[in-house]
Each structure stands twice: as C-alpha cells, then as structure tokens.
Design an enzyme around this catalytic site. Structure first.
Site, PDB file in Angstrom:
ATOM      1  CB  SER A  16      -0.862  -0.048   1.271  1.00 39.06           C
ATOM      2  OG  SER A  16      -1.651   1.104   1.403  1.00 39.06           O
ATOM      3  CG  LEU A  18       4.408   6.674   1.620  1.00 38.93           C
ATOM      4  CD1 LEU A  18       5.201   7.346   2.746  1.00 38.93           C
ATOM      5  CD2 LEU A  18       4.121   7.684   0.513  1.00 38.93           C
ATOM      6  CE1 TYR A 166       3.239   7.291  12.387  1.00 42.50           C
ATOM      7  CE2 TYR A 166       3.466   9.673  12.374  1.00 42.50           C
ATOM      8  CZ  TYR A 166       3.463   8.464  11.693  1.00 42.50           C
ATOM      9  OH  TYR A 166       3.686   8.431  10.337  1.00 42.50           O
ATOM     10  CG  PHE A 199       3.526  11.566   0.977  1.00 44.98           C
ATOM     11  CD1 PHE A 199       4.249  12.418   1.800  1.00 44.98           C
ATOM     12  CD2 PHE A 199       4.022  11.280  -0.283  1.00 44.98           C
ATOM     13  CE1 PHE A 199       5.454  12.975   1.378  1.00 44.98           C
ATOM     14  CE2 PHE A 199       5.225  11.825  -0.719  1.00 44.98           C
ATOM     15  CZ  PHE A 199       5.938  12.665   0.108  1.00 44.98           C
ATOM     16  CB  THR A 201      -0.819   6.770   1.452  1.00 46.04           C
ATOM     17  OG1 THR A 201      -1.044   7.032   2.850  1.00 46.04           O
ATOM     18  CG2 THR A 201       0.459   7.429   0.993  1.00 46.04           C
TER      19      THR A 201
HETATM   20  N1  LIG Z   1       1.008   8.970   4.301  1.00 46.18           N
HETATM   21  C1  LIG Z   1       1.600   9.911   5.011  1.00 46.18           C
HETATM   22  O1  LIG Z   1       1.197  11.070   4.973  1.00 46.18           O
HETATM   23  C2  LIG Z   1       2.806   9.588   5.856  1.00 46.18           C
HETATM   24  C3  LIG Z   1       3.462  10.661   6.455  1.00 46.18           C
HETATM   25  C4  LIG Z   1       4.583  10.402   7.240  1.00 46.18           C
HETATM   26  C5  LIG Z   1       5.013   9.119   7.412  1.00 46.18           C
HETATM   27  N2  LIG Z   1       4.343   8.086   6.830  1.00 46.18           N
HETATM   28  C6  LIG Z   1       4.859   6.742   7.067  1.00 46.18           C
HETATM   29  O2  LIG Z   1       5.063   6.098   5.831  1.00 46.18           O
HETATM   30  C7  LIG Z   1       4.926   4.684   5.993  1.00 46.18           C
HETATM   31  C8  LIG Z   1       3.973   4.168   4.937  1.00 46.18           C
HETATM   32  O3  LIG Z   1       2.718   4.775   5.166  1.00 46.18           O
HETATM   33  P1  LIG Z   1       1.580   4.877   4.055  1.00 46.18           P
HETATM   34  O4  LIG Z   1       1.056   6.241   4.107  1.00 46.18           O
HETATM   35  O5  LIG Z   1       2.063   4.295   2.796  1.00 46.18           O
HETATM   36  O6  LIG Z   1       0.487   3.957   4.763  1.00 46.18           O
HETATM   37  P2  LIG Z   1      -0.301   2.648   4.268  1.00 46.18           P
HETATM   38  O7  LIG Z   1      -1.232   2.328   5.371  1.00 46.18           O
HETATM   39  O8  LIG Z   1      -0.814   2.874   2.894  1.00 46.18           O
HETATM   40  O9  LIG Z   1       0.860   1.548   4.192  1.00 46.18           O
HETATM   41  C9  LIG Z   1       1.443   0.988   5.328  1.00 46.18           C
HETATM   42  C10 LIG Z   1       1.548  -0.496   5.120  1.00 46.18           C
HETATM   43  O10 LIG Z   1       2.211  -1.072   6.271  1.00 46.18           O
HETATM   44  C11 LIG Z   1       1.609  -2.315   6.516  1.00 46.18           C
HETATM   45  N3  LIG Z   1       1.839  -2.742   7.909  1.00 46.18           N
HETATM   46  C12 LIG Z   1       1.326  -2.180   9.034  1.00 46.18           C
HETATM   47  N4  LIG Z   1       1.709  -2.879  10.108  1.00 46.18           N
HETATM   48  C13 LIG Z   1       2.467  -3.911   9.660  1.00 46.18           C
HETATM   49  C14 LIG Z   1       3.133  -4.990  10.295  1.00 46.18           C
HETATM   50  N5  LIG Z   1       3.087  -5.160  11.622  1.00 46.18           N
HETATM   51  N6  LIG Z   1       3.843  -5.851   9.524  1.00 46.18           N
HETATM   52  C15 LIG Z   1       3.883  -5.699   8.168  1.00 46.18           C
HETATM   53  N7  LIG Z   1       3.254  -4.707   7.516  1.00 46.18           N
HETATM   54  C16 LIG Z   1       2.556  -3.813   8.252  1.00 46.18           C
HETATM   55  C17 LIG Z   1       0.130  -2.092   6.237  1.00 46.18           C
HETATM   56  O11 LIG Z   1      -0.550  -3.303   6.022  1.00 46.18           O
HETATM   57  C18 LIG Z   1       0.183  -1.200   5.007  1.00 46.18           C
HETATM   58  O12 LIG Z   1       0.093  -1.944   3.817  1.00 46.18           O
HETATM   59  C19 LIG Z   1       4.450   4.469   7.430  1.00 46.18           C
HETATM   60  O13 LIG Z   1       5.572   4.138   8.223  1.00 46.18           O
HETATM   61  C20 LIG Z   1       3.918   5.838   7.835  1.00 46.18           C
HETATM   62  O14 LIG Z   1       4.013   6.047   9.217  1.00 46.18           O
HETATM   63  C21 LIG Z   1       3.238   8.287   6.049  1.00 46.18           C
END
Ligand SMILES: NC(=O)c1ccc[n+]([C@@H]2O[C@H](COP(=O)([O-])OP(=O)(O)OC[C@H]3O[C@@H](n4cnc5c(N)ncnc54)[C@H](O)[C@@H]3O)[C@@H](O)[C@H]2O)c1
Length: 260
Positions: A16, A18, A166, A199, A201
């Site tokens: 999913s 990023l 977080y 982002f 997502t």
């Molecule tokens: N989207 C944003 O705005 C944003 C901003 C800052 C940081 N982030 C970070 O970027 C990363 C990706 O986030 P995203 O926005 O793509 O979110 P997302 O929810 O689309 O993707 C995260 C993925 O991690 C997987 N996941 C969660 N727990 C897990 C586990 N225990 N084992 C294996 N997989 C697991 C989920 O199933 C999911 O597919 C995360 O670490 C998030 O904290 C996102």
C-alpha cells in the site's frame, strides 16, 4: 548502486501507499522485488502487477520476518536493498479530561507500545536481519554491499497533539539512522531515512475531502498532498547515489506541523 535485474529488494509495507509506489519504481528498473506486508490481497495484487513476490510478514514477529527473508531470498537471492515502509499510528492524548463527565484517563501503555513495536522495533528488526544477510554478499563497485531506506515522518520533529507514541517511534527511526550507518560502514552498507510530510495514501483515505483540502492548503508550496511516486523517487535517489549515507531527509513541501 546501479539498479537492474541482478539486484533483489525487500519492501516492507509494500502492499500500500509509499511502499507500493517504491516497489513499483524499483520493479520498473528491473529490480526483483519482494513485498513484506500483512495485507495479503493488496500485496498479492501489487506483486502480480510488478512481477514480484508477496510474503505475508508481520514486522513485529521474529519468526514471521525470518520466514519472509528465507522465502524472498529463495526466490530472488540475497537482497541488496531494503526499504522499510511498514508502519501505523494512533492518536491519544498523554492524559486528558472528558468534556462530558470530567473523567480523567491516560494513554494506555499497550497502545503506546503497539506503535513502538511496529514502527521502531519492527524497522530495526528488518534492518538487522537484512544487514546480516547483506554481509554475505560480494561487494559491488566502491565496496558497496547494500542500501537501506527507512520511513520516519515529520512527526519525528514536529509531532502534533495525540502523537506521543507515533512521534516517539519515528524519532527513534531518525535517531538510529546514523549509528546504524556507522555500524555498517565497514561492510559497505548505506542507511538513510525519509521523513514524509502529508502524503496521499490509504492512511489518509478515511479523512473526509474537506480535511484533505485543509491539509493540502497548509503546505507552503506546492499546496497539495505529497504523491507516493515522489517518495519513491527520493528512495531510489538514496539507493542509487553512493555518497548518500547516514541522512535523515524531510520530504514535505516545506510544512512545519502546528500543534493540531
Ligand atoms: N502517508 C503519510 O502522509 C505519511 C506521512 C509520514 C510518514 N508516513 C509513514 O510512511 C509509511 C507508509 O505509510 P503509508 O502512508 O504508505 O500507509 P499505508 O497504510 O498505505 O501503508 C502501510 C503499510 O504497512 C503495513 N503494515 C502495518 N503494520 C504492519 C506490520 N506489523 N507488519 C507488516 N506490515 C505492516 C500495512 O498493512 C500497510 O500496507 C508508514 O511508516 C507511515 O508512518 C506516512
């Protein structure tokens, strides 16, 4: 590191957002990609689309991560690239008073620990196990064996109300980047971390359109949410640029988060 079909990569959270964008970008360059994620259906769909491999892995479990690496390495060979995107969050105040009846409560420690276990310990678990595998590889040019990219968040530096767990987890990822790069420098493994802003997502999918619009308007420039492909572009830049090491880089359109 030159990206082509001689290189294998593991992307955690690659089902999913990023992680999926990064898995796609690596595969577009010929890299053999294994996705580690909890979401089987979405992970298998991305893997099928990019000709990669999906491994159902929970980054909080040693056995699950070991089994994932064994399967990925069996299919593609030892990975030279690890991108850590698996992550989650929650929003709970450290201590608060209910507006309705004045009841006082605090952040439940299990909820705090849950975020730390996934975002911080899970990231370190995958780094340590992947780096141990990379040590068995022959070095490429300039002695390079591997490259690791982690995902923190701007919340590591400007966490908002409710983000104690977080921000602590992401601050931990930022804090460990340089010492891990130093631990691995003698083996030719580089380690860098991206701090994304806001982002677009599935993490934000639950937010109503007006909330998304307000978030976009709060970005100095450009006034929009980040695109997952922009994260992937920076991740690939960190992997390909041999001099990129031990860095924590914000990717956020210049945003500094307000308290709420
Ligand atoms: N989207 C944003 O705005 C944003 C901003 C800052 C940081 N982030 C970070 O970027 C990363 C990706 O986030 P995203 O926005 O793509 O979110 P997302 O929810 O689309 O993707 C995260 C993925 O991690 C997987 N996941 C969660 N727990 C897990 C586990 N225990 N084992 C294996 N997989 C697991 C989920 O199933 C999911 O597919 C995360 O670490 C998030 O904290 C996102």
């Amino acid at each position: 590191m030159k990206l082509d079909d001689s290189i294998a990569a593991v992307v955690t959270g690659g089902a999913s957002g990023l992680g999926a964008a990064t898995a796609r970008a690596l595969a577009a360059r010929g890299v053999k990609v294994a996705i580690f994620d909890l979401q089987r259906e979405k992970g298998e769909a991305v893997a099928a689309e990019i000709g990669g491999l999906f491994c159902e892995v929970n980054v909080t479990s040693d056995d699950s991560v070991d089994a994932g690496f064994a399967r990925a390495r069996g299919a593609h060979g030892q990975e030279r690239i690890l991108v850590n995107c698996a992550g989650t969050g929650n929003a709970v105040k450290t201590a608060s008073r209910s507006k309705e009846d004045g009841t006082i409560r605090h952040f439940p420690l299990e909820a705090f620990n849950w975020v730390i276990q996934i975002n911080l310990v899970g990231t370190f678990r995958c780094i340590a196990k992947s780096a141990a595998g990379m040590l068995t590889l022959d070095p490429l040019e300039e002695g390079e064996r591997g490259a690791i990219v982690n995902t923190a968040s701007v919340a590591a530096e400007d966490g908002q109300i409710g983000q104690a767990a977080y921000s602590a987890s992401k601050g931990g990822v930022v804090g460990m980047t340089l010492p891990i790069a130093r631990d691995l420098m003698g083996e030719g493994i580089r380690v860098n971390t991206i701090l994304p802003g806001i982002f677009d997502t599935p993490l934000l999918a639950a937010a109503p359109p007006n909330v998304k619009e307000a978030l976009a308007a709060s970005v100095p420039f450009p006034k929009r949410l980040g695109r997952p492909e922009e994260y992937a572009k920076l991740a690939l830049c960190m992997i390909e640029t041999g001099y990129f090491n031990g860095e924590d880089v914000r990717l956020d359109g210049g945003i500094r988060m307000a308290p709420r």
